[in-house]
Design a protein around this motif. Structure first.
Motif, PDB file in Angstrom:
ATOM      1  N   UNK A  31       0.869  -1.224   0.140  1.00 25.44           N
ATOM      2  CA  UNK A  31       0.094   0.064  -0.107  1.00 25.44           C
ATOM      3  C   UNK A  31       0.792   1.339   0.007  1.00 25.44           C
ATOM      4  N   UNK A  32       0.379   2.271  -0.707  1.00 24.76           N
ATOM      5  CA  UNK A  32       0.916   3.597  -0.376  1.00 24.76           C
ATOM      6  C   UNK A  32       0.005   4.314   0.317  1.00 24.76           C
ATOM      7  N   UNK A  33       0.277   4.695   1.611  1.00 29.23           N
ATOM      8  CA  UNK A  33      -0.498   4.906   2.671  1.00 29.23           C
ATOM      9  C   UNK A  33      -0.613   6.521   2.917  1.00 29.23           C
ATOM     10  N   UNK A  34      -1.710   7.246   2.629  1.00 33.72           N
ATOM     11  CA  UNK A  34      -1.564   8.577   3.142  1.00 33.72           C
ATOM     12  C   UNK A  34      -1.343   9.005   4.542  1.00 33.72           C
ATOM     13  N   UNK A  35      -0.702  10.070   4.813  1.00 33.37           N
ATOM     14  CA  UNK A  35      -0.161  10.339   6.079  1.00 33.37           C
ATOM     15  C   UNK A  35      -0.835  11.817   6.547  1.00 33.37           C
ATOM     16  N   UNK A  36      -2.156  11.768   6.811  1.00 25.78           N
ATOM     17  CA  UNK A  36      -2.630  12.947   6.915  1.00 25.78           C
ATOM     18  C   UNK A  36      -2.159  14.230   7.854  1.00 25.78           C
ATOM     19  N   UNK A  37      -1.963  13.615   9.113  1.00 28.18           N
ATOM     20  CA  UNK A  37      -1.212  14.472  10.031  1.00 28.18           C
ATOM     21  C   UNK A  37       0.029  15.139   9.679  1.00 28.18           C
ATOM     22  N   UNK A  38       0.891  14.042   9.048  1.00 24.62           N
ATOM     23  CA  UNK A  38       2.185  14.469   8.680  1.00 24.62           C
ATOM     24  C   UNK A  38       2.129  15.660   7.083  1.00 24.62           C
ATOM     25  N   UNK A  39       0.905  15.401   6.690  1.00 28.73           N
ATOM     26  CA  UNK A  39       0.783  16.013   5.264  1.00 28.73           C
ATOM     27  C   UNK A  39       0.267  17.386   5.686  1.00 28.73           C
ATOM     28  N   UNK A  40      -0.341  17.648   6.596  1.00 32.46           N
ATOM     29  CA  UNK A  40      -0.772  18.935   7.290  1.00 32.46           C
ATOM     30  C   UNK A  40       0.375  19.638   7.852  1.00 32.46           C
ATOM     31  N   UNK A  41       1.327  18.804   8.648  1.00 26.78           N
ATOM     32  CA  UNK A  41       2.549  19.527   9.248  1.00 26.78           C
ATOM     33  C   UNK A  41       3.199  20.320   8.281  1.00 26.78           C
ATOM     34  N   UNK A  42       3.679  19.288   7.148  1.00 29.11           N
ATOM     35  CA  UNK A  42       4.643  20.046   6.239  1.00 29.11           C
ATOM     36  C   UNK A  42       3.899  20.802   5.050  1.00 29.11           C
ATOM     37  N   UNK A  43       2.700  20.710   5.006  1.00 33.24           N
ATOM     38  CA  UNK A  43       1.943  21.289   3.898  1.00 33.24           C
ATOM     39  C   UNK A  43       1.974  20.632   2.567  1.00 33.24           C
ATOM     40  N   UNK A  44       2.118  19.419   2.573  1.00 34.34           N
ATOM     41  CA  UNK A  44       2.098  18.619   1.248  1.00 34.34           C
ATOM     42  C   UNK A  44       1.179  17.369   1.165  1.00 34.34           C
ATOM     43  N   UNK A  45       1.308  16.724   0.302  1.00 32.58           N
ATOM     44  CA  UNK A  45       0.507  15.196   0.112  1.00 32.58           C
ATOM     45  C   UNK A  45       1.573  14.371   0.338  1.00 32.58           C
ATOM     46  N   UNK A  46       1.610  13.779   1.736  1.00 34.07           N
ATOM     47  CA  UNK A  46       2.725  12.878   1.992  1.00 34.07           C
ATOM     48  C   UNK A  46       2.305  11.400   2.350  1.00 34.07           C
ATOM     49  N   UNK A  47       2.976  10.530   1.545  1.00 34.58           N
ATOM     50  CA  UNK A  47       2.600   8.960   1.599  1.00 34.58           C
ATOM     51  C   UNK A  47       3.790   8.181   2.054  1.00 34.58           C
ATOM     52  N   UNK A  48       3.215   6.917   2.662  1.00 37.47           N
ATOM     53  CA  UNK A  48       4.382   6.065   2.963  1.00 37.47           C
ATOM     54  C   UNK A  48       4.103   4.793   2.080  1.00 37.47           C
ATOM     55  N   UNK A  49       5.053   4.528   1.312  1.00 40.35           N
ATOM     56  CA  UNK A  49       4.960   3.142   0.710  1.00 40.35           C
ATOM     57  C   UNK A  49       5.520   2.081   1.710  1.00 40.35           C
ATOM     58  N   UNK A  50       4.544   1.284   2.070  1.00 36.52           N
ATOM     59  CA  UNK A  50       4.683   0.497   3.236  1.00 36.52           C
ATOM     60  C   UNK A  50       5.186  -0.805   2.741  1.00 36.52           C
ATOM     61  N   UNK A  51       6.588  -1.038   2.607  1.00 40.70           N
ATOM     62  CA  UNK A  51       7.131  -2.407   2.230  1.00 40.70           C
ATOM     63  C   UNK A  51       7.418  -3.452   3.108  1.00 40.70           C
ATOM     64  N   UNK A  52       7.033  -2.988   4.561  1.00 38.19           N
ATOM     65  CA  UNK A  52       7.010  -3.945   5.517  1.00 38.19           C
ATOM     66  C   UNK A  52       5.685  -4.976   5.341  1.00 38.19           C
ATOM     67  N   UNK A  53       5.042  -4.804   4.601  1.00 40.22           N
ATOM     68  CA  UNK A  53       3.782  -5.596   4.430  1.00 40.22           C
ATOM     69  C   UNK A  53       4.046  -6.806   2.959  1.00 40.22           C
ATOM     70  N   UNK A  54       5.270  -6.737   2.869  1.00 35.96           N
ATOM     71  CA  UNK A  54       5.647  -7.802   1.861  1.00 35.96           C
ATOM     72  C   UNK A  54       5.743  -9.103   2.499  1.00 35.96           C
ATOM     73  N   UNK A  55       5.918 -10.385   1.838  1.00 33.28           N
ATOM     74  CA  UNK A  55       5.551 -11.670   2.765  1.00 33.28           C
ATOM     75  C   UNK A  55       6.480 -12.122   3.797  1.00 33.28           C
ATOM     76  N   UNK A  56       7.779 -11.657   3.512  1.00 30.21           N
ATOM     77  CA  UNK A  56       8.588 -11.635   4.761  1.00 30.21           C
ATOM     78  C   UNK A  56       9.163 -10.496   5.301  1.00 30.21           C
TER      79      UNK A  56
END
Length: 344
Positions: A31-56
């Protein structure tokens, strides 16, 4: 159509030999997860590409599906890697899936328990060496040059082919490349892969902020680090195998590679967890770099689309959390005791 893994989805874009077979654990599609609080803090659209959700539990699975698929296709019976943990677990899992023998070399006492457990669970033969990751990699390279054992570290070119698919996925979701990509840099295979992926996909090019730990920052210092030290074990590497390509990616993207302290990394880890994303310490380096550069006015985030790559799940290295955890209070098993403790 049901998702069938990275090679099935992107084979037409991957430079893999014809003999390659598809050994998959349905990696990728993270998933490319939106981070609303960080986005507001930095004045941007910030997303996390969460690679921790791969099989291992880490991004290594992207490259490993390609490396193991190629190795099986040419008849390899044994694979080997040097690892600070994530590569070991991934190599062991995909080798097990393919019915291959896997051997893992790790630096003595320098691998997080959660990662070592994964390699053992998947059936790897784990060997500790009295030396660093770089020493282990040198031994792995030597034995694969002199025997039929297949090398599956990130210097294997097919690892890059698999890992670049993360850039494809980001563009597929955002419908273009982000303005900035912020990610950890250890052995430098991942930053190299992302840059290759964005260039190939032709949906725009991000500026790249690569982030190393201050105690393990050879690309920032401009020379190898013989005894790298950082709490971020996944990037505790003093001689990155793809260091030159990482520097090229930063330069070509009009970005940069910086270093942050362990304290900044742990702070960023807590910030990510506060938005529901728990990552291992090294995975928080990208956000730590973004915060550090913004604080000194070197990173204008306003109106930008920013992707922070988080490379591994927090369960990979939970000791950082548990060591600072205060034992929970004990109360009798009744409502009154609970109410008095938590309040109305």
């Amino acid at each position: 159509m049901t998702y069938q893994g990275l090679i099935h989805r992107y084979r037409h874009l991957l430079d893999l030999p014809a003999h390659t077979l598809n050994i998959s654990l349905l990696e990728g599609n993270t998933p490319l997860i939106p981070m609303p609080r960080l986005s507001t803090e930095f004045g941007c659209d910030l997303f996390v590409k969460f690679e921790g959700l791969n099989p291992t539990g880490s991004f290594k699975d992207r490259g490993m599906t390609a490396a193991i698929s190629e190795a099986v296709g040419r008849g390899a019976q044994t694979v080997i890697c040097a690892s600070t943990g994530n590569t070991a677990a991934s190599a062991a899992a995909y080798a097990s899936r393919a019915g291959l023998r896997s051997i893992v070399l790790i630096p003595e006492g320098k691998v997080a328990a959660g990662k070592l457990a994964g390699a053992i669970a998947y059936g790897a033969e784990v060997i500790q060496i009295q030396g660093s990751f770089d020493d282990a990699l040198s031994l792995v390279v030597e034995i694969t040059q002199k025997t039929s054992i297949a090398l599956v570290n990130s210097i294997n070119p097919y690892r890059v082919e698999g890992q670049k698919t993360a850039a494809f996925e980001i563009c597929d979701v955002l419908e273009s490349a982000p303005d900035w990509l912020c990610l950890p840099v250890g052995n430098a295979g991942n930053i190299t892969s992302y840059w290759a992926g964005f260039k190939q996909y032709q949906k725009g090019l991000p500026r790249v902020l690569g982030v190393q730990a201050a105690g393990s920052a050879p690309l920032v210092l401009g020379h190898p680090v013989d005894k790298p030290e950082t709490i971020a074990t996944a990037i505790r590497i003093g001689r990155p195998a793809r260091g030159e390509q990482a520097l090229e990616a930063a330069q070509q993207s009009n970005g940069r590679i910086i270093a942050v302290s362990d304290a900044e990394i742990l702070s960023a880890q807590k910030i990510l967890a506060s938005e529901g994303v728990w990552v291992e310490p090294a995975s928080a380096a990208g956000l730590a770099g973004l915060i550090a550069e913004s604080a000194i006015g070197k990173f204008d985030t306003r109106g930008k689309k920013i992707v922070v790559v988080c490379t591994g799940h927090g369960l990979k290295d939970p000791s950082i959390i548990t060591e600072s955890f205060t034992s929970p209070k004990i109360i009798p098993a009744n409502y009154e005791a609970l109410l008095s403790l938590v309040g109305a």
